[in-house]
Design a protein around this motif. Sequence first.
Motif, PDB file in Angstrom:
ATOM      1  N   ASN A 163       0.851  -1.192   0.000  1.00  0.00           N
ATOM      2  CA  ASN A 163       0.000   0.000   0.000  1.00  0.00           C
ATOM      3  C   ASN A 163       0.888   1.243   0.000  1.00  0.00           C
ATOM      4  N   PRO A 164       0.316   2.419  -0.351  1.00  0.00           N
ATOM      5  CA  PRO A 164       1.117   3.644  -0.334  1.00  0.00           C
ATOM      6  C   PRO A 164       1.783   3.866   1.022  1.00  0.00           C
ATOM      7  N   GLY A 165       3.076   4.128   1.004  1.00  0.00           N
ATOM      8  CA  GLY A 165       3.820   4.322   2.242  1.00  0.00           C
ATOM      9  C   GLY A 165       4.431   3.063   2.805  1.00  0.00           C
ATOM     10  N   PHE A 166       4.056   1.903   2.249  1.00  0.00           N
ATOM     11  CA  PHE A 166       4.652   0.645   2.704  1.00  0.00           C
ATOM     12  C   PHE A 166       4.890  -0.305   1.528  1.00  0.00           C
ATOM     13  N   SER A 167       5.142   0.300   0.379  1.00  0.00           N
ATOM     14  CA  SER A 167       5.502  -0.517  -0.778  1.00  0.00           C
ATOM     15  C   SER A 167       6.974  -0.913  -0.683  1.00  0.00           C
ATOM     16  N   ASP A 168       7.304  -2.003  -1.329  1.00  0.00           N
ATOM     17  CA  ASP A 168       8.697  -2.459  -1.321  1.00  0.00           C
ATOM     18  C   ASP A 168       9.624  -1.392  -1.905  1.00  0.00           C
ATOM     19  N   ASP A 169       9.170  -0.723  -2.964  1.00  0.00           N
ATOM     20  CA  ASP A 169      10.001   0.288  -3.615  1.00  0.00           C
ATOM     21  C   ASP A 169      10.296   1.459  -2.681  1.00  0.00           C
ATOM     22  N   GLU A 170       9.272   1.939  -1.981  1.00  0.00           N
ATOM     23  CA  GLU A 170       9.459   3.073  -1.075  1.00  0.00           C
ATOM     24  C   GLU A 170      10.381   2.704   0.080  1.00  0.00           C
ATOM     25  N   ARG A 171      10.177   1.535   0.622  1.00  0.00           N
ATOM     26  CA  ARG A 171      11.003   1.086   1.740  1.00  0.00           C
ATOM     27  C   ARG A 171      12.453   0.892   1.295  1.00  0.00           C
ATOM     28  N   HIS A 172      12.632   0.362   0.088  1.00  0.00           N
ATOM     29  CA  HIS A 172      13.982   0.189  -0.438  1.00  0.00           C
ATOM     30  C   HIS A 172      14.682   1.541  -0.597  1.00  0.00           C
ATOM     31  N   CYS A 173      13.938   2.536  -1.070  1.00  0.00           N
ATOM     32  CA  CYS A 173      14.527   3.860  -1.240  1.00  0.00           C
ATOM     33  C   CYS A 173      15.001   4.426   0.094  1.00  0.00           C
ATOM     34  N   PHE A 174      14.225   4.217   1.153  1.00  0.00           N
ATOM     35  CA  PHE A 174      14.642   4.712   2.464  1.00  0.00           C
ATOM     36  C   PHE A 174      15.888   3.965   2.947  1.00  0.00           C
ATOM     37  N   SER A 175      15.910   2.658   2.729  1.00  0.00           N
ATOM     38  CA  SER A 175      17.101   1.882   3.099  1.00  0.00           C
ATOM     39  C   SER A 175      18.325   2.384   2.345  1.00  0.00           C
ATOM     40  N   TYR A 176      18.138   2.676   1.068  1.00  0.00           N
ATOM     41  CA  TYR A 176      19.250   3.153   0.243  1.00  0.00           C
ATOM     42  C   TYR A 176      19.781   4.482   0.772  1.00  0.00           C
ATOM     43  N   LEU A 177      18.858   5.395   1.150  1.00  0.00           N
ATOM     44  CA  LEU A 177      19.294   6.670   1.729  1.00  0.00           C
ATOM     45  C   LEU A 177      20.155   6.433   2.957  1.00  0.00           C
ATOM     46  N   LEU A 178      19.702   5.581   3.858  1.00  0.00           N
ATOM     47  CA  LEU A 178      20.477   5.304   5.067  1.00  0.00           C
ATOM     48  C   LEU A 178      21.845   4.730   4.722  1.00  0.00           C
ATOM     49  N   ASP A 179      21.888   3.896   3.683  1.00  0.00           N
ATOM     50  CA  ASP A 179      23.154   3.282   3.285  1.00  0.00           C
ATOM     51  C   ASP A 179      24.171   4.291   2.749  1.00  0.00           C
ATOM     52  N   GLN A 180      23.695   5.483   2.398  1.00  0.00           N
ATOM     53  CA  GLN A 180      24.600   6.512   1.868  1.00  0.00           C
ATOM     54  C   GLN A 180      25.272   7.326   2.973  1.00  0.00           C
ATOM     55  N   GLY A 181      25.075   6.917   4.219  1.00  0.00           N
ATOM     56  CA  GLY A 181      25.764   7.595   5.320  1.00  0.00           C
ATOM     57  C   GLY A 181      24.847   8.378   6.230  1.00  0.00           C
ATOM     58  N   PHE A 182      23.613   7.872   6.428  1.00  0.00           N
ATOM     59  CA  PHE A 182      22.625   8.558   7.258  1.00  0.00           C
ATOM     60  C   PHE A 182      22.034   7.600   8.292  1.00  0.00           C
ATOM     61  N   THR A 183      21.501   8.172   9.366  1.00  0.00           N
ATOM     62  CA  THR A 183      20.965   7.399  10.484  1.00  0.00           C
ATOM     63  C   THR A 183      19.561   7.862  10.821  1.00  0.00           C
ATOM     64  N   ASP A 184      18.650   6.916  10.971  1.00  0.00           N
ATOM     65  CA  ASP A 184      17.296   7.178  11.461  1.00  0.00           C
ATOM     66  C   ASP A 184      17.412   7.400  12.970  1.00  0.00           C
ATOM     67  N   SER A 185      17.242   8.642  13.406  1.00  0.00           N
ATOM     68  CA  SER A 185      17.549   8.990  14.799  1.00  0.00           C
ATOM     69  C   SER A 185      16.685   8.221  15.793  1.00  0.00           C
ATOM     70  N   PHE A 186      15.408   8.045  15.477  1.00  0.00           N
ATOM     71  CA  PHE A 186      14.534   7.360  16.433  1.00  0.00           C
ATOM     72  C   PHE A 186      14.971   5.911  16.630  1.00  0.00           C
ATOM     73  N   ARG A 187      15.316   5.235  15.543  1.00  0.00           N
ATOM     74  CA  ARG A 187      15.744   3.835  15.667  1.00  0.00           C
ATOM     75  C   ARG A 187      17.146   3.719  16.260  1.00  0.00           C
ATOM     76  N   TYR A 188      17.922   4.763  16.175  1.00  0.00           N
ATOM     77  CA  TYR A 188      19.240   4.765  16.825  1.00  0.00           C
ATOM     78  C   TYR A 188      19.075   4.585  18.330  1.00  0.00           C
ATOM     79  N   PHE A 189      18.076   5.270  18.885  1.00  0.00           N
ATOM     80  CA  PHE A 189      17.828   5.178  20.329  1.00  0.00           C
ATOM     81  C   PHE A 189      16.845   4.062  20.696  1.00  0.00           C
ATOM     82  N   ASN A 190      15.998   3.669  19.754  1.00  0.00           N
ATOM     83  CA  ASN A 190      14.921   2.713  20.052  1.00  0.00           C
ATOM     84  C   ASN A 190      14.855   1.645  18.959  1.00  0.00           C
ATOM     85  N   PRO A 191      15.885   0.821  18.849  1.00  0.00           N
ATOM     86  CA  PRO A 191      15.976  -0.082  17.692  1.00  0.00           C
ATOM     87  C   PRO A 191      14.840  -1.088  17.576  1.00  0.00           C
ATOM     88  N   ASP A 192      14.232  -1.484  18.677  1.00  0.00           N
ATOM     89  CA  ASP A 192      13.229  -2.539  18.629  1.00  0.00           C
ATOM     90  C   ASP A 192      11.866  -2.110  19.178  1.00  0.00           C
TER      91      ASP A 192
END
Length: 251
Positions: free
Chosen positions: A163-192
């Motif tokens: 569905n919009p906002g949870f498609s594989d393509d959108e999620r992959h794009c966010f993963s790719y951004l993080l892989d370029q040297g970025f950190t999701d701040s909320f998950r840094y402190f609250n991984p699980d």
Amino acid sequence: MKLISWNVNGIRAAVKKGFEDFFTESDADFFCLQETKLQEGQIDLKFPGYQSYWNYADRKGYSGTAIFTKHTPLSVRYGIDQDEHNHEGRAITLEYNDFYLVTVYTPNSKQELARLEYRIKWEHDLTDYLVALNEQKPVILCGDLNVAHTEIDLKNPKNNRNNPGFSDDERHCFSYLLDQGFTDSFRYFNPDLTGAYSWWSYRFNARANNAGWRIDYFVVSDKLKDKMTSTAIHKDVMGSDHCPVALEIDL
């Protein structure tokens, strides 16, 4: 240094629902807005000690971003250096001596992923833009990124797959951004941590039942992650279908 980001889903409506009280109580160094839904001159919203920068969509009552700040920037950019993306008021960049602050309102892919092709183009171009900034100085990105990255970032992942906002393509794009040297701040402190959401549908008593999605983020350059001191999701703050999210960082 304290930063707040909030998709207000119409700033004029939010002002009628206590926005100014929360703004004043927050006492943030930076207060970033998405989906302001207005044109220049349609609101007179000023706070002592703050400068404001607004990016308006060409289309009336649609999209839009803003930043209120206590700190005068070295430069201000509107958009992301690609003209096709710069007509919906979706991005503002403030430059400072030691970092860039970027707020964005990412396009929604729409029902049946009708706008997914454009959305993916936006994602690629935004990532290129952020990577280029990051080569000059660290970046703090915030805003409604319109994606729940992992299954713990929404209440019902199985029912919402693709569905919009949870498609594989959108999620992959966010993963790719993080892989370029970025950190999701909320998950840094609250991984699980589960049950932490920033948006709830107006239907089906979703907010009362906490059937939500985490789609509002602070994403920081990896080189800044050790300077972060806390993050927060202000789920009890009403006034929009989103709630404010916060980052504190020692810069």
